[in-house]
Write a protein that holds these residues in place. Structure first.
Motif, PDB file in Angstrom:
ATOM      1  N   ILE A 116       8.901  23.357   1.971  1.00 60.63           N
ATOM      2  CA  ILE A 116       7.650  23.094   2.677  1.00 60.63           C
ATOM      3  C   ILE A 116       6.725  22.367   1.704  1.00 60.63           C
ATOM      4  O   ILE A 116       6.584  22.777   0.548  1.00 60.63           O
ATOM      5  CB  ILE A 116       6.984  24.402   3.170  1.00 60.63           C
ATOM      6  CG1 ILE A 116       7.891  25.124   4.173  1.00 60.63           C
ATOM      7  CG2 ILE A 116       5.624  24.097   3.792  1.00 60.63           C
ATOM      8  CD1 ILE A 116       8.102  24.428   5.499  1.00 60.63           C
ATOM      9  N   LYS A 117       6.136  21.279   2.196  1.00 58.51           N
ATOM     10  CA  LYS A 117       5.188  20.513   1.381  1.00 58.51           C
ATOM     11  C   LYS A 117       3.791  20.729   1.926  1.00 58.51           C
ATOM     12  O   LYS A 117       3.566  20.585   3.131  1.00 58.51           O
ATOM     13  CB  LYS A 117       5.549  19.016   1.474  1.00 58.51           C
ATOM     14  CG  LYS A 117       4.463  18.038   1.042  1.00 58.51           C
ATOM     15  CD  LYS A 117       4.406  17.879  -0.455  1.00 58.51           C
ATOM     16  CE  LYS A 117       3.403  16.802  -0.892  1.00 58.51           C
ATOM     17  NZ  LYS A 117       3.834  15.450  -0.619  1.00 58.51           N
ATOM     18  N   VAL A 118       2.868  21.076   1.035  1.00 57.00           N
ATOM     19  CA  VAL A 118       1.491  21.340   1.445  1.00 57.00           C
ATOM     20  C   VAL A 118       0.540  20.467   0.634  1.00 57.00           C
ATOM     21  O   VAL A 118       0.680  20.364  -0.593  1.00 57.00           O
ATOM     22  CB  VAL A 118       1.118  22.826   1.233  1.00 57.00           C
ATOM     23  CG1 VAL A 118      -0.309  23.097   1.691  1.00 57.00           C
ATOM     24  CG2 VAL A 118       2.081  23.742   1.981  1.00 57.00           C
ATOM     25  N   ALA A 164      12.834  14.504  -7.930  1.00 52.12           N
ATOM     26  CA  ALA A 164      12.286  15.669  -7.219  1.00 52.12           C
ATOM     27  C   ALA A 164      11.030  15.357  -6.414  1.00 52.12           C
ATOM     28  O   ALA A 164      10.372  16.275  -5.904  1.00 52.12           O
ATOM     29  CB  ALA A 164      12.011  16.802  -8.202  1.00 52.12           C
ATOM     30  N   HIS A 165      10.683  14.081  -6.289  1.00 55.51           N
ATOM     31  CA  HIS A 165       9.516  13.751  -5.443  1.00 55.51           C
ATOM     32  C   HIS A 165       9.659  12.332  -4.909  1.00 55.51           C
ATOM     33  O   HIS A 165       9.307  11.373  -5.596  1.00 55.51           O
ATOM     34  CB  HIS A 165       8.208  13.904  -6.227  1.00 55.51           C
ATOM     35  CG  HIS A 165       6.982  13.811  -5.371  1.00 55.51           C
ATOM     36  ND1 HIS A 165       5.955  14.728  -5.418  1.00 55.51           N
ATOM     37  CD2 HIS A 165       6.620  12.906  -4.421  1.00 55.51           C
ATOM     38  CE1 HIS A 165       5.019  14.394  -4.553  1.00 55.51           C
ATOM     39  NE2 HIS A 165       5.399  13.277  -3.933  1.00 55.51           N
ATOM     40  N   THR A 166      10.175  12.218  -3.712  1.00 50.50           N
ATOM     41  CA  THR A 166      10.311  10.890  -3.088  1.00 50.50           C
ATOM     42  C   THR A 166       9.832  10.937  -1.640  1.00 50.50           C
ATOM     43  O   THR A 166       9.590  12.011  -1.076  1.00 50.50           O
ATOM     44  CB  THR A 166      11.780  10.415  -3.074  1.00 50.50           C
ATOM     45  OG1 THR A 166      12.553  11.300  -2.254  1.00 50.50           O
ATOM     46  CG2 THR A 166      12.367  10.362  -4.475  1.00 50.50           C
ATOM     47  N   HIS A 167       9.732   9.734  -1.059  1.00 53.01           N
ATOM     48  CA  HIS A 167       9.447   9.588   0.377  1.00 53.01           C
ATOM     49  C   HIS A 167      10.324   8.460   0.909  1.00 53.01           C
ATOM     50  O   HIS A 167       9.941   7.287   0.845  1.00 53.01           O
ATOM     51  CB  HIS A 167       7.971   9.241   0.601  1.00 53.01           C
ATOM     52  CG  HIS A 167       7.019  10.239   0.038  1.00 53.01           C
ATOM     53  ND1 HIS A 167       6.688  11.398   0.693  1.00 53.01           N
ATOM     54  CD2 HIS A 167       6.351  10.271  -1.147  1.00 53.01           C
ATOM     55  CE1 HIS A 167       5.830  12.089  -0.051  1.00 53.01           C
ATOM     56  NE2 HIS A 167       5.619  11.432  -1.178  1.00 53.01           N
ATOM     57  N   ILE A 168      11.488   8.805   1.446  1.00 53.06           N
ATOM     58  CA  ILE A 168      12.369   7.735   1.944  1.00 53.06           C
ATOM     59  C   ILE A 168      11.751   7.031   3.161  1.00 53.06           C
ATOM     60  O   ILE A 168      12.117   5.908   3.464  1.00 53.06           O
ATOM     61  CB  ILE A 168      13.798   8.245   2.284  1.00 53.06           C
ATOM     62  CG1 ILE A 168      13.771   9.384   3.306  1.00 53.06           C
ATOM     63  CG2 ILE A 168      14.552   8.642   1.022  1.00 53.06           C
ATOM     64  CD1 ILE A 168      15.161   9.774   3.813  1.00 53.06           C
ATOM     65  N   THR A 203       9.038  10.670  -8.962  1.00 53.17           N
ATOM     66  CA  THR A 203       8.474   9.321  -9.014  1.00 53.17           C
ATOM     67  C   THR A 203       7.437   9.031  -7.947  1.00 53.17           C
ATOM     68  O   THR A 203       6.612   8.151  -8.109  1.00 53.17           O
ATOM     69  CB  THR A 203       9.586   8.287  -8.810  1.00 53.17           C
ATOM     70  OG1 THR A 203      10.248   8.596  -7.583  1.00 53.17           O
ATOM     71  CG2 THR A 203      10.560   8.297  -9.968  1.00 53.17           C
ATOM     72  N   ASP A 204       7.520   9.736  -6.804  1.00 53.11           N
ATOM     73  CA  ASP A 204       6.743   9.344  -5.612  1.00 53.11           C
ATOM     74  C   ASP A 204       7.239   8.004  -5.056  1.00 53.11           C
ATOM     75  O   ASP A 204       6.470   7.245  -4.472  1.00 53.11           O
ATOM     76  CB  ASP A 204       5.240   9.291  -5.901  1.00 53.11           C
ATOM     77  CG  ASP A 204       4.419   9.962  -4.795  1.00 53.11           C
ATOM     78  OD1 ASP A 204       4.955  10.169  -3.688  1.00 53.11           O
ATOM     79  OD2 ASP A 204       3.240  10.262  -5.041  1.00 53.11           O
ATOM     80  N   MET A 205       8.546   7.710  -5.230  1.00 53.58           N
ATOM     81  CA  MET A 205       9.109   6.491  -4.632  1.00 53.58           C
ATOM     82  C   MET A 205       8.779   6.477  -3.144  1.00 53.58           C
ATOM     83  O   MET A 205       8.772   7.502  -2.473  1.00 53.58           O
ATOM     84  CB  MET A 205      10.632   6.437  -4.789  1.00 53.58           C
ATOM     85  CG  MET A 205      11.131   6.190  -6.195  1.00 53.58           C
ATOM     86  SD  MET A 205      10.473   4.725  -7.020  1.00 53.58           S
ATOM     87  CE  MET A 205      11.226   3.415  -6.054  1.00 53.58           C
ATOM     88  N   GLU A 254       2.626  19.359  -7.507  1.00 50.57           N
ATOM     89  CA  GLU A 254       2.924  17.929  -7.487  1.00 50.57           C
ATOM     90  C   GLU A 254       1.699  17.168  -7.995  1.00 50.57           C
ATOM     91  O   GLU A 254       0.576  17.428  -7.559  1.00 50.57           O
ATOM     92  CB  GLU A 254       3.260  17.479  -6.062  1.00 50.57           C
ATOM     93  CG  GLU A 254       4.335  18.317  -5.393  1.00 50.57           C
ATOM     94  CD  GLU A 254       5.648  18.330  -6.167  1.00 50.57           C
ATOM     95  OE1 GLU A 254       6.150  17.227  -6.481  1.00 50.57           O
ATOM     96  OE2 GLU A 254       6.164  19.417  -6.468  1.00 50.57           O
ATOM     97  N   HIS A 255       1.917  16.268  -8.920  1.00 55.64           N
ATOM     98  CA  HIS A 255       0.902  15.392  -9.548  1.00 55.64           C
ATOM     99  C   HIS A 255       0.099  16.157 -10.608  1.00 55.64           C
ATOM    100  O   HIS A 255       0.210  15.837 -11.758  1.00 55.64           O
ATOM    101  CB  HIS A 255      -0.023  14.730  -8.515  1.00 55.64           C
ATOM    102  CG  HIS A 255       0.704  14.230  -7.297  1.00 55.64           C
ATOM    103  ND1 HIS A 255       1.741  13.324  -7.395  1.00 55.64           N
ATOM    104  CD2 HIS A 255       0.602  14.527  -5.975  1.00 55.64           C
ATOM    105  CE1 HIS A 255       2.218  13.079  -6.173  1.00 55.64           C
ATOM    106  NE2 HIS A 255       1.550  13.795  -5.303  1.00 55.64           N
ATOM    107  N   GLY A 256      -0.696  17.157 -10.228  1.00 57.42           N
ATOM    108  CA  GLY A 256      -1.451  17.947 -11.206  1.00 57.42           C
ATOM    109  C   GLY A 256      -2.166  17.075 -12.213  1.00 57.42           C
ATOM    110  O   GLY A 256      -1.929  17.154 -13.418  1.00 57.42           O
TER     111      GLY A 256
HETATM  112 ZN   LIG Z   1       4.312  12.043  -2.656  1.00 55.62          ZN
END
Ligand SMILES: [Zn+2]
Length: 429
Positions: free
Chosen positions: A209-211, A81-85, A339-341, A272-274
């Motif tokens: 939307i990502k903020v 639920a958290h990546t950056h291709i 993961t923040d891959m 996200e992260h928190g």
């Molecule tokens: Zn990220």
């Protein structure tokens, strides 16, 4: 539903042009919903979907293709639920974050994103919430299109496109002030610009939307982690209001402090992260039903030397994160796997976060649910992905070992079915 009894019904379904039947023999099954492991199950797959799940006594129609996973542990396809291709690791030795934007053209970045998508699928991650392209515009939505049209292999993508932050709230920075530098996010100031950015991103296909609600962080003189807040509550409320009108959700990057509080007061859907969540904020997340995507792994890698400001910050972040994650577990917050891959190189195992979650007290089954049925619910795909059940998309993975005994086994996925098609099967050899 096709009647039992073999060739007649098969011929009928053939005449109707129905898709061929595939039956998976699962020696052991974790279905994403049931807390216990089920033994000797048959998964009937027709076309893209699961037709039914039955016990091993059920009749397998003649002509059905049978896949033997009787010595394997079978699970629903995983969701990150958290990546950056469009990120390619941020190794400072290779130019870090900035080189990815300043030196890689869009074709190179698209090729790397294509690689990332394939890497995800071959490791059993059949869906990604991809939270921002880092300066690659709407590239995530185009990669998604290429996957959906069958041009390239890849998971289901829920893309956030450009992401939103404020002036002074995102990279690239620290260049000469007279230079107009490209930015990794869309920068806005004021509720009008914030709403407009959300509208632009939604118009061009953003699924989320990502903020960015915090940006820089450091350890202050008192030894506390401080994070610079970015958007005001009013700015975030404009974005949330717009996104919710489109029936889309808002993911807020927020480390701690003022920015995290504004994220919650502004009505964000997922934190996200928190890294440092207070007890009052945990209670607010419970009340508001906020999802929590902790992404533990990136905060344990590549620490700067201990005696430097960056090194102190890195150690403070990991120490606080652990406490927050345990609080979230105790409070039964809705934790989803992320993961923040991309921040982590795509060459590394995507399933590494499971071990991290389990080492901090999450049960392996809970961790698996965070990456299957629970993530699916956050993505408004409940019952469609993240489960092995009648009517769901046939997203099925398998491994030789038992992930309930060793969460590291999730790094060794040897069978992947995506949308009813076999992507890899190392058990067939
Ligand atoms: Zn990220």
């Amino acid at each position: 539903m096709v009647a039992m009894g073999g060739s007649v019904s098969l011929a009928q379904s053939g005449a109707q042009g129905a898709a061929a039947l595939t039956v998976i023999r699962a020696g052991a099954l974790i279905d994403g919903l049931t807390e216990s492991v089920q033994k000797n199950r048959l998964i009937f797959v027709r076309g893209e979907r699961i037709e039914k799940v039955a016990d091993s006594a059920a009749t397998i129609p003649a002509g059905a293709k049978v896949i033997d996973l009787s010595n394997a542990m079978v699970l629903p396809g995983l969701i990150d639920a958290h990546t950056h291709i469009f990120l390619w690791g941020e190794d400072p030795a290779k130019g870090g974050y900035d080189a990815n934007i300043l030196k890689a053209g869009i074709a190179l970045r698209a090729a790397r994103a294509t690689y990332a998508a394939k890497r995800a699928l071959e490791q059993g991650f059949v869906a990604l919430r991809d939270l921002e392209t880092e300066g690659a515009g709407y590239g995530d939505i185009e990669i998604k299109q290429a996957i959906e049209e069958g041009t390239i292999p890849g998971p289901r993508i829920f893309g956030a496109t450009r992401a939103i932050s404020t002036t002074g709230g995102y990279n690239l920075e620290d260049y000469a002030p007279e230079l107009e530098m490209p930015k990794g996010a869309q920068l806005v100031d004021g509720p009008v610009e914030a709403r407009k950015a959300a509208r632009q991103q939604l118009e061009h296909g953003a699924d989320w939307i990502k903020v960015y609600m915090t940006h820089r962080s450091w350890v202050n003189k008192q030894g506390n982690l401080v994070s610079q807040p970015t958007l005001t509550v009013e700015e975030l409320k404009a974005i949330v209001d717009e996104a919710h009108g489109w029936q889309k959700k808002v993911a807020c990057h927020a480390y701690n402090g003022i920015g995290l509080q504004r994220a919650l007061d502004g009505g964000c859907d997922s934190i996200e992260h928190g890294l440092e969540i207070t007890d009052a904020q945990i209670a607010q997340m419970q009340r508001q039903g906020t999802w929590y995507c902790p992404t533990l792994s990136p905060y344990y890698n590549d620490w700067a030397p201990a005696d430097t400001p960056a090194g102190k910050r890195d150690r403070a972040r990991a120490a606080l994160h652990e406490i927050s994650f345990k609080k979230a577990l105790r409070a039964h917050l809705k934790i989803v796997y992320g993961t923040d891959m991309g921040g982590i190189p795509w060459t590394e195992p995507i399933a590494q976060e499971f071990k991290r979650m389990v080492s901090l007290g999450m049960t392996p089954m809970d961790a698996i649910e965070s990456a299957t049925s629970r993530a699916a619910e956050m993505l408004d795909m409940k019952g469609e992905i993240g489960v092995i059940a009648t009517g769901a998309y046939a997203e099925v993975i398998a491994m030789a070992g038992d992930p309930l005994k060793d969460a590291g086994e999730l790094e060794h996925v040897r069978f992947v079915m995506h949308n009813g098609a076999i992507f890899k099967n190392e058990f067939a050899k």
